[in-house]
Design a protein around this motif. Structure first.
Motif, PDB file in Angstrom:
ATOM      1  N   ARG A 128       0.855  -1.191   0.000  1.00  0.00           N
ATOM      2  CA  ARG A 128       0.000   0.000   0.000  1.00  0.00           C
ATOM      3  C   ARG A 128       0.886   1.234   0.000  1.00  0.00           C
ATOM      4  N   ARG A 129       0.549   2.174  -0.862  1.00  0.00           N
ATOM      5  CA  ARG A 129       1.242   3.459  -0.873  1.00  0.00           C
ATOM      6  C   ARG A 129       0.193   4.551  -0.725  1.00  0.00           C
ATOM      7  N   SER A 130       0.233   5.230   0.391  1.00  0.00           N
ATOM      8  CA  SER A 130      -0.756   6.265   0.681  1.00  0.00           C
ATOM      9  C   SER A 130      -0.562   7.453  -0.246  1.00  0.00           C
ATOM     10  N   PRO A 131      -1.628   8.218  -0.500  1.00  0.00           N
ATOM     11  CA  PRO A 131      -1.501   9.397  -1.368  1.00  0.00           C
ATOM     12  C   PRO A 131      -0.447  10.365  -0.844  1.00  0.00           C
ATOM     13  N   GLY A 132       0.435  10.797  -1.712  1.00  0.00           N
ATOM     14  CA  GLY A 132       1.485  11.731  -1.335  1.00  0.00           C
ATOM     15  C   GLY A 132       2.738  11.079  -0.788  1.00  0.00           C
ATOM     16  N   ASN A 135       7.034   5.810  -0.434  1.00  0.00           N
ATOM     17  CA  ASN A 135       7.431   4.451  -0.086  1.00  0.00           C
ATOM     18  C   ASN A 135       6.224   3.541   0.049  1.00  0.00           C
ATOM     19  N   TRP A 136       6.462   2.247  -0.217  1.00  0.00           N
ATOM     20  CA  TRP A 136       5.430   1.238  -0.105  1.00  0.00           C
ATOM     21  C   TRP A 136       5.393   0.681   1.317  1.00  0.00           C
ATOM     22  N   GLU A 137       4.191   0.357   1.759  1.00  0.00           N
ATOM     23  CA  GLU A 137       4.003  -0.231   3.082  1.00  0.00           C
ATOM     24  C   GLU A 137       3.454  -1.647   2.918  1.00  0.00           C
ATOM     25  N   VAL A 138       4.063  -2.596   3.597  1.00  0.00           N
ATOM     26  CA  VAL A 138       3.614  -3.986   3.540  1.00  0.00           C
ATOM     27  C   VAL A 138       2.422  -4.168   4.468  1.00  0.00           C
ATOM     28  N   ASP A 142      -5.790  -9.689   4.908  1.00  0.00           N
ATOM     29  CA  ASP A 142      -7.061  -9.273   5.513  1.00  0.00           C
ATOM     30  C   ASP A 142      -7.215  -7.755   5.466  1.00  0.00           C
ATOM     31  N   THR A 143      -6.143  -7.047   5.788  1.00  0.00           N
ATOM     32  CA  THR A 143      -6.196  -5.583   5.743  1.00  0.00           C
ATOM     33  C   THR A 143      -6.439  -5.095   4.319  1.00  0.00           C
ATOM     34  N   ALA A 144      -5.752  -5.695   3.349  1.00  0.00           N
ATOM     35  CA  ALA A 144      -5.908  -5.278   1.954  1.00  0.00           C
ATOM     36  C   ALA A 144      -7.341  -5.497   1.466  1.00  0.00           C
TER      37      ALA A 144
END
Length: 202
Positions: A128-132, A135-138, A142-144
């Protein structure tokens, strides 16, 4: 510039003659190719991820697990060793900018033998990469899935009269079976999504 059929044939004939007579010097290209051959220690067999043709690929990698060479698999009945320009450049899919995964999952050669213990670029979890953010977050599965469902529900909150959803677009894949595609289509139609396309259409 408009070009007639006669002009096209003239240009083709002149270009072919120039290549045949050696007017275009290809020696520097040949010399570079001979001096810089692709080097790989391990081979893995895979299928091209682009269109639905299912071309077989032989992927070569070095001792660090980095892909250095991709060629067509001559034993594959779909392509008999040939690859298009997109399939030939599939090595570029080995890297995602800004993502470094902790090591621990080994590369496996075609016999299933691990030869690299620290594979920092192979993706095995949702990212997941939040807007702005850069870096990518693992995140876990279930969360995805929960986030995807919540976004769909929120987006469909502004659904048009008649149950049509024009705020979501879906791009299908050429790697699904007919049964997979049938279920995906049923789900999208049930959600009222009308912007439904396929990656292999021209």
């Amino acid at each position: 510039m408009a070009i007639t059929r006669r002009d096209f044939l003239k240009y083709t004939a002149v270009t072919g003659a120039a290549l045949y007579l050696g007017i275009f010097d290809l020696k520097p290209i040949k010399a570079y190719a001979q001096a810089n051959p692709p080097v790989w220690l391990y081979e893995n067999y895979s299928i091209c991820p682009y269109c639905g043709m299912g071309c077989g690929m032989i992927i070569g990698s070095n001792e660090d697990g980095q892909i250095t060479y991709v060629q067509g698999d001559p034993d594959n009945p779909n392509n008999h060793g040939s690859l298009c320009s997109k399939g030939s450049s599939a090595a570029n899919l080995n890297h995602i900018e800004g993502y470094v995964r902790p090591g621990g999952v080994p590369y496996l050669d075609k016999y299933g033998v691990p030869y690299k213990a620290d594979d920092s670029e192979r993706i095995i979890t949702p990212l997941r990469r939040s807007p702005g953010e850069n870096n990518w977050e693992v995140i876990d599965w279930d969360t995805a899935l929960t986030e995807i469902v919540n976004k769909i529900v929120t987006t469909r909150g502004t659904i048009s009269p008649g149950g049509i959803c024009t705020n979501i677009a879906v791009l299908g894949t050429a790697k699904d079976t007919n049964e997979d595609c049938y279920l995906l289509t049923k789900l999208m139609r049930a959600l009222g999504i009308v912007y439904f396309e396929h990656c292999a259409r021209l």
